[in-house]
Design a protein around this motif. Structure first.
Motif, PDB file in Angstrom:
ATOM      1  N   THR A   1      46.478  37.617  33.033  1.00 45.47           N
ATOM      2  CA  THR A   1      46.106  36.901  34.237  1.00 45.47           C
ATOM      3  C   THR A   1      45.948  35.423  33.887  1.00 45.47           C
ATOM      4  OG1 THR A   1      43.729  37.105  33.899  1.00 45.47           O
ATOM      5  CG2 THR A   1      44.833  38.937  35.034  1.00 45.47           C
ATOM      6  N   ARG A   2      45.848  34.602  34.913  1.00 45.64           N
ATOM      7  CA  ARG A   2      45.681  33.170  34.673  1.00 45.64           C
ATOM      8  C   ARG A   2      44.400  32.908  33.869  1.00 45.64           C
ATOM      9  NH1 ARG A   2      48.381  29.291  37.312  1.00 45.64           N
ATOM     10  NH2 ARG A   2      48.927  30.798  38.956  1.00 45.64           N
ATOM     11  N   THR A   3      43.329  33.617  34.205  1.00 46.24           N
ATOM     12  CA  THR A   3      42.062  33.444  33.490  1.00 46.24           C
ATOM     13  C   THR A   3      42.193  33.890  32.041  1.00 46.24           C
ATOM     14  OG1 THR A   3      40.786  33.719  35.529  1.00 46.24           O
ATOM     15  CG2 THR A   3      39.636  34.100  33.444  1.00 46.24           C
ATOM     16  N   GLU A   4      42.860  35.029  31.829  1.00 46.32           N
ATOM     17  CA  GLU A   4      43.050  35.516  30.462  1.00 46.32           C
ATOM     18  C   GLU A   4      43.902  34.552  29.644  1.00 46.32           C
ATOM     19  OE1 GLU A   4      42.859  40.366  31.211  1.00 46.32           O
ATOM     20  OE2 GLU A   4      44.789  39.292  31.306  1.00 46.32           O
TER      21      GLU A   4
ATOM     22  N   GLY B   1      52.586  40.176  38.444  1.00 41.78           N
ATOM     23  CA  GLY B   1      51.409  39.327  38.402  1.00 41.78           C
ATOM     24  C   GLY B   1      51.738  37.958  37.822  1.00 41.78           C
ATOM     25  N   PHE B   2      50.718  37.288  37.371  1.00 46.19           N
ATOM     26  CA  PHE B   2      50.866  35.930  36.843  1.00 46.19           C
ATOM     27  C   PHE B   2      51.697  35.941  35.578  1.00 46.19           C
ATOM     28  CE2 PHE B   2      49.013  32.632  33.967  1.00 46.19           C
ATOM     29  CZ  PHE B   2      49.656  31.552  34.549  1.00 46.19           C
TER      30      PHE B   2
END
Length: 376
Positions: free
Chosen positions: A333-336, A368-369
């Motif tokens: 993900t973007r956060t990861e 996903g991202f």
């Protein structure tokens, strides 16, 4: 009996392995708590300790090695470990039979008919002059007397099993390349190895069970055996069972644990962590599903360096010319992606003595991202 989910076991492992929060404890205490660090690759323990301790200074580990408070030696599973001097002196005799059997498992044909007691005595006599020797040098010193096995089989049996040895610095010092030079542990540490119990009890085995659970629990007996390589610990487990609490995992296996050891809430956030090759947080279990998915289990024994995201194996990493390269095993993900990049930058700075914080995170094709391959 309480069933612990895989995620609950993951968080317990991270807490025991000092990977949920970096610990602020003395370095020697950390090495002792972990029961040693696998160290056949000499530089890997530095990354393992950097990922576990606040403000870890490689010079401090160098000082413990040169000051003889920690040693590099063959111990658990017949692999080289970095362990405290106190632990290796207390534990080595309990590992003797396992070490011999593991060498024989590789060189049984070459060593067939060799009197191991006689070979051990001859090896100790050669090393009695206090001169450090490589495995090959020691084997060659005895080759005329035992020509049939060949130097490799003789050397492995002597250095890894029959004559307890310490690998001397500069082997294992920070950013240092050096060959293996061995001296007897008792000579290097100025103390004899503790003898085995003579009354049929197994106090060392009981200590190993407690220490293992403190650093790896909750865990099954098969996990304990996978960590240390010792087959004969059921009696030790039985002797202290009343001290322990029991759980089951999602597959119905009985898990043992110390009653007051940390078992965090499964929802506890887990930070990104970079693990070195052969880290015991993975190799310390027979069932590694608490930290690595079955399709990637092979990475744990091939020397791949692992990136944990949300506590689980999500990528591998390498470093070359000051750049840490991360190869995801799934889409981030973007956060990861941001968290992995930031931790990789810190690692690059550590490994380069603050000369570089370059990072390359490769992309993967998934829903996903999908961040583009990025270099910082």
């Amino acid at each position: 009996m309480t069933v612990l989910s895989t995620r609950a076991l993951n968080r317990a492992t991270l807490a025991r392995q000092l990977l949920l929060d970096r610990a602020d404890i003395p370095l020697l205490d950390a090495v002792a708590h972990l029961g040693g660090l696998q160290a056949q690759e000499p530089q890997e323990p530095f990354t393992g300790l950097w990922s576990r301790l606040r403000a870890f200074d490689p010079a401090a580990l160098d000082g413990l090695l040169t000051g003889r408070s920690v040693v590099r030696t063959h111990l658990m599973r017949r692999t080289v470990h970095l362990v405290t001097a106190d632990d290796v002196l207390a534990w080595r005799a309990r590992h003797d039979a396992m070490l011999r059997q593991r060498v024989l498992g590789t060189y049984r044909r070459e060593l067939d008919g060799t009197d191991l007691a006689e070979l051990a005595a001859a090896g100790r006599a050669v090393m009695a002059d206090g001169e450090p020797r490589s495995m090959t040098e020691l084997a060659r010193a005895l080759a005329d007397r035992w020509p049939a096995p060949g130097p490799r089989a003789l050397g492995e049996m002597l250095v890894a099993a029959l004559v307890p040895m310490a690998q001397l610095p500069p082997r294992g010092l920070w950013r240092t390349r050096a060959g293996v030079r061995n001296v007897p542990l008792s000579s290097w540490l100025s103390r004899e190895i503790d003898p085995p119990a003579t009354d049929g009890s197994d106090p060392v085995g009981q200590t190993l069970v407690r220490r293992y659970l403190a650093a790896f629990g909750p865990a099954a007996s098969a996990d304990l055996r996978a960590w240390c390589g010792l087959a004969g610990l059921p009696a030790a487990v039985a002797a202290i069972r009343e001290e322990l609490v029991t759980f089951r995992d999602e597959h119905g296996r009985e898990l043992l644990d110390l009653p007051d050891a940390p078992r965090p809430d499964p929802g506890t956030p887990a930070p990104v962590r970079f693990l070195p090759a052969f880290d015991n947080a993975i190799l310390g279990y027979h069932d590694r599903s608490r930290i690595i998915d079955a399709p990637h289990r092979g990475l744990s024994v091939t020397g791949a360096r692992i990136v944990l995201v949300d506590g689980r194996t999500a990528a591998t990493w390498t470093v070359e010319a000051g750049t840490v390269t991360v190869t995801p095993l799934r889409a981030f993900t973007r956060t990861e992606h941001t968290a992995v990049t930031e931790e990789a930058q810190s690692l690059a700075s550590f490994l380069s003595d603050n000369d570089s914080d370059r990072v390359l995170v490769k992309s993967v094709g998934a829903d996903g991202f999908e961040p583009p391959t990025s270099a910082l």
